[in-house]
Design an enzyme around this catalytic site. Structure first.
Site, PDB file in Angstrom:
ATOM      1  N   ASP A  53      -7.710  44.291   2.847  1.00  0.00           N
ATOM      2  CA  ASP A  53      -7.644  42.833   2.794  1.00  0.00           C
ATOM      3  C   ASP A  53      -8.945  42.195   3.264  1.00  0.00           C
ATOM      4  O   ASP A  53      -9.836  42.862   3.803  1.00  0.00           O
ATOM      5  CB  ASP A  53      -6.504  42.324   3.680  1.00  0.00           C
ATOM      6  CG  ASP A  53      -5.127  42.675   3.127  1.00  0.00           C
ATOM      7  OD1 ASP A  53      -5.020  42.905   1.909  1.00  0.00           O
ATOM      8  OD2 ASP A  53      -4.169  42.708   3.923  1.00  0.00           O
ATOM      9  N   TYR A 111      -5.546  54.854   9.278  1.00  0.00           N
ATOM     10  CA  TYR A 111      -6.147  53.606   9.741  1.00  0.00           C
ATOM     11  C   TYR A 111      -6.272  53.633  11.255  1.00  0.00           C
ATOM     12  O   TYR A 111      -5.486  54.290  11.946  1.00  0.00           O
ATOM     13  CB  TYR A 111      -5.285  52.403   9.351  1.00  0.00           C
ATOM     14  CG  TYR A 111      -5.409  51.968   7.909  1.00  0.00           C
ATOM     15  CD1 TYR A 111      -6.292  50.946   7.547  1.00  0.00           C
ATOM     16  CD2 TYR A 111      -4.642  52.558   6.914  1.00  0.00           C
ATOM     17  CE1 TYR A 111      -6.399  50.537   6.225  1.00  0.00           C
ATOM     18  CE2 TYR A 111      -4.740  52.156   5.590  1.00  0.00           C
ATOM     19  CZ  TYR A 111      -5.621  51.145   5.254  1.00  0.00           C
ATOM     20  OH  TYR A 111      -5.731  50.737   3.947  1.00  0.00           O
TER      21      TYR A 111
END
Length: 243
Positions: A53, A111
């Site tokens: 994002d 992540y």
């Protein structure tokens, strides 16, 4: 045609996310494709392991593309690093089999989220902020509940792919490193803004603003979209993709 894999690092601060967008909106994919097309003198479409994002960084993004060009992949990588903005770097490249696909061949994405207790002008570009002390042991406990297969729809924004909201988390946990709280998570797939939702909810629980049982109960899903305030994008890194 040769199938070339690129490993990509980027500082996502100034980009509107990974995915190419119309009307001149600056994205990481758009920048790399534009430079590749200039180098190779053909239109290039990248496949990527993850679509980060706006404002999210990457240490280990993986992409691939096919080309008619006879240029060696190492020369392509060198040219990219000369022409791309300093916020994007290609640390390695390699030829891969024709059936390799950066997204669909991936077995696991990893992540990491970095958070500090108070705002910082120097570290804020690459960290989130807990805005005060948190119950770190509680957050470690909550992270252990993420392991396994769960419905993460209440921790994510609307799914763009129509592939459902079940994800299988292999590992998740918190540790401290030089005053920074680090959350790491590895799963077969991630939904849109899912890691930020997970972290934002845990930070809320760590501050006493969200009941821990309510947090864990949200792993049952239920629809209706994200029920927690997501952590800011600046602390999140796509860390590694495993094949």
């Amino acid at each position: 045609m040769p199938n070339i894999r690129l490993d990509v690092e980027y500082d996502g601060t100034s980009f509107a996310g990974w995915q190419r967008q119309p009307n001149g909106i600056v994205t990481v994919q758009g920048e790399i494709e534009a430079v590749l097309s200039e180098i190779l003198q053909e239109k290039i479409n990248l496949a990527a392991a993850g679509r980060t994002d706006r404002g999210v960084h990457a240490r280990g993004q993986v992409v691939n593309f096919s080309t008619r060009s006879p240029l060696e992949h190492s020369r392509i990588r060198h040219s990219l690093n000369c022409l791309l903005p300093s916020s994007i770097c290609i640390p390695s490249s390699q030829l891969v089999p024709d059936d390799f696909h950066a997204r669909f061949s991936a077995l696991e994405r990893q992540y990491r989220y970095f958070a500090i207790p108070e705002p910082s002008a120097l570290m804020g570009r690459y960290t989130g902020c807990s805005h005060g002390d948190v119950d770190f042991a509680l957050m470690q406990h909550l992270s252990s509940g993420l392991r396994g297969t769960h419905d993460f729809s209440l921790f994510s924004r609307e799914d763009r792919d129509g592939n459902g909201s079940l994800c299988t988390v292999r590992e998740a946990g918190w540790y401290r490193h030089k005053g920074v709280m680090v959350f790491h998570i590895a799963a077969n797939r991630f939904l849109r803004s899912m890691v930020r939702g997970i972290v934002g909810g845990m930070l809320s629980a760590g501050r006493g603003e969200l009941d821990p049982e309510e947090y864990l109960g949200m792993l049952g899903g239920g629809g209706g979209g994200m029920r927690v305030k997501p952590a800011v994008a600046s602390g999140l890194f796509l860390w590694r993709v495993r094949y």
